[in-house]
Design an enzyme around this catalytic site. Structure first.
Site, PDB file in Angstrom:
ATOM      1  N   ARG A  99       0.800  -1.183  -0.014  1.00 54.22           N
ATOM      2  CA  ARG A  99      -0.099   0.055  -0.088  1.00 54.22           C
ATOM      3  C   ARG A  99       0.772   1.392   0.018  1.00 54.22           C
ATOM      4  O   ARG A  99       1.833   1.532   0.601  1.00 54.22           O
ATOM      5  CB  ARG A  99      -0.952   0.030   1.282  1.00 54.22           C
ATOM      6  CG  ARG A  99      -2.057  -0.959   1.022  1.00 54.22           C
ATOM      7  CD  ARG A  99      -3.192  -0.581   0.140  1.00 54.22           C
ATOM      8  NE  ARG A  99      -4.273  -1.549   0.130  1.00 54.22           N
ATOM      9  CZ  ARG A  99      -4.286  -2.668  -0.809  1.00 54.22           C
ATOM     10  NH1 ARG A  99      -3.625  -2.966  -1.480  1.00 54.22           N
ATOM     11  NH2 ARG A  99      -5.523  -3.143  -0.752  1.00 54.22           N
ATOM     12  N   GLU A 104      -4.053   7.256  -5.779  1.00 45.65           N
ATOM     13  CA  GLU A 104      -4.185   6.554  -6.888  1.00 45.65           C
ATOM     14  C   GLU A 104      -5.327   7.238  -7.751  1.00 45.65           C
ATOM     15  O   GLU A 104      -6.615   6.845  -7.167  1.00 45.65           O
ATOM     16  CB  GLU A 104      -4.113   5.107  -6.844  1.00 45.65           C
ATOM     17  CG  GLU A 104      -3.019   4.639  -6.137  1.00 45.65           C
ATOM     18  CD  GLU A 104      -2.747   3.182  -5.992  1.00 45.65           C
ATOM     19  OE1 GLU A 104      -1.818   2.642  -5.367  1.00 45.65           O
ATOM     20  OE2 GLU A 104      -4.050   2.535  -5.886  1.00 45.65           O
ATOM     21  N   HIS A 109      -0.001   0.250 -10.200  1.00 44.92           N
ATOM     22  CA  HIS A 109      -0.809  -0.518  -9.395  1.00 44.92           C
ATOM     23  C   HIS A 109      -1.500  -1.825 -10.305  1.00 44.92           C
ATOM     24  O   HIS A 109      -2.873  -2.057 -10.493  1.00 44.92           O
ATOM     25  CB  HIS A 109      -2.022  -0.130  -8.698  1.00 44.92           C
ATOM     26  CG  HIS A 109      -2.740  -0.597  -7.563  1.00 44.92           C
ATOM     27  ND1 HIS A 109      -3.060  -0.089  -6.504  1.00 44.92           N
ATOM     28  CD2 HIS A 109      -2.699  -1.849  -7.214  1.00 44.92           C
ATOM     29  CE1 HIS A 109      -3.593  -0.835  -5.601  1.00 44.92           C
ATOM     30  NE2 HIS A 109      -3.261  -2.080  -6.157  1.00 44.92           N
TER      31      HIS A 109
END
Length: 320
Positions: free
Chosen positions: A239, A268, A287
């Site tokens: 994370r 994000e 990601h």
């Protein structure tokens, strides 16, 4: 047979068109939206008995405003997008998809490490743009090649993904360590338990594979990085909130951290002025470690299994 209305509020990242929804469609009337803005959640989910979400937030206010809702499926391992207390107060199970991307994420950890040590992603465009053709020698040695054998690696968080990371690191000959609450006897024989400070001070690679909690937010900060050895490569596939972006960027710029590799960011998509985007030796992927076709297919299968179990009266993968 009970045939519920099922709404997936943000299905695009799970299935942008290369997979099917047949297993879920067989269990109810399915409506899939690519993305759903917060202001559209109530309208789209108004009559749904089952809601599926990936990153769309379901707040307490939203959950309490959906009287038909009976089940929430999270298309991910983490379930922080759902107010699980509000769901519990209405006896609504919240089911996640634990374990679907374990191997995919471990693979990305090694992909980042190998980019730092072997520079394939940097060398290839240099060759295509003519750099090698203009070289005075048979080889064009612009980036250092680093062997992994004998170097030290620490894994912060030794759950399923952390253990998988150790499995993919092992064949490269790395000396394995873990920062974990587990006792030494619960670790593989070749994995040595060490402290967080020792990991940053003595290891060549540190991989973050722990969950984000209120207690460890930005634990990778200026104080911890001040103790890091300058040859350290830090890898974060967990994370973004685990690290202080500015502190990492400063450590890279000042040569106190050799490299930072991340598949996740604190926000994000990241803000255009995030300091990591301009930092040297900062290797970023957007990601996508979780997003192999195999892993995304597992998500769909797990969701279908969770819905089927709910319809049978025996919900599973319940996190609340």
């Amino acid at each position: 047979m009970h045939f519920p209305k099922i709404v997936f509020l943000d299905g695009y990242t799970v299935n942008p068109g290369d997979l099917g929804w047949k297993k879920i469609e067989a269990l109810g009337t399915l409506m899939v939206y690519d993305r759903t803005a917060p202001e559209d959640v109530l309208t789209r989910a108004a009559e749904a008995e089952i809601i599926i979400v990936n990153k769309t937030r379901l707040t307490a206010e939203t959950i309490n405003a959906l009287p038909a809702l009976r089940l929430i499926c999270v298309a991910a391992t983490g379930f922080d997008v759902v107010d699980i207390k509000a769901a519990r107060s209405r006896n609504i199970p919240v089911c996640n998809c634990a374990g679907y991307s374990t191997r995919a994420v471990a693979q990305m950890v090694m992909a980042h490490i190998l980019e730092v040590t072997n520079s394939v992603g940097r060398y290839s465009p240099r060759c295509h743009e003519g750099g090698w053709s203009r070289s005075a020698d048979f080889c064009m040695n612009e980036y250092p090649q680093i062997e992994l054998v004998g170097r030290k690696a620490a894994i912060v968080g030794f759950g399923n993904i952390g253990r998988a990371v150790s499995d993919v690191m092992r064949p490269f000959g790395l000396q394995l360590h873990a920062v974990t609450s587990k006792p030494q006897e619960a670790l593989p024989a070749d994995v040595v338990k060490i402290s967080l400070e020792e990991a940053f001070a003595s290891c060549d690679f540190v991989s973050l594979n722990c969950p984000l909690t209120p207690d460890n937010r930005q634990f990778v900060n200026a104080a911890l990085l001040a103790k890091a050895n300058p040859r350290l490569t830090l890898v974060n596939t967990a994370r973004g909130g685990l690290v202080d972006d500015r502190a990492v960027a400063d450590a890279l710029s000042e040569g106190r951290l050799f490299a930072y590799c991340a598949d996740v960011m604190s926000q994000e998509p990241p803000a255009a002025d995030n300091p990591l985007l301009a930092a040297p030796r900062c290797f970023l992927t957007p990601h996508v470690a979780w997003a192999t076709a195999d892993a995304r297919a597992r998500i769909i299968n797990i969701i279908a299994d969770n819905i089927e179990a709910y319809l049978a009266g025996t919900p599973k993968s319940v996190v609340n």
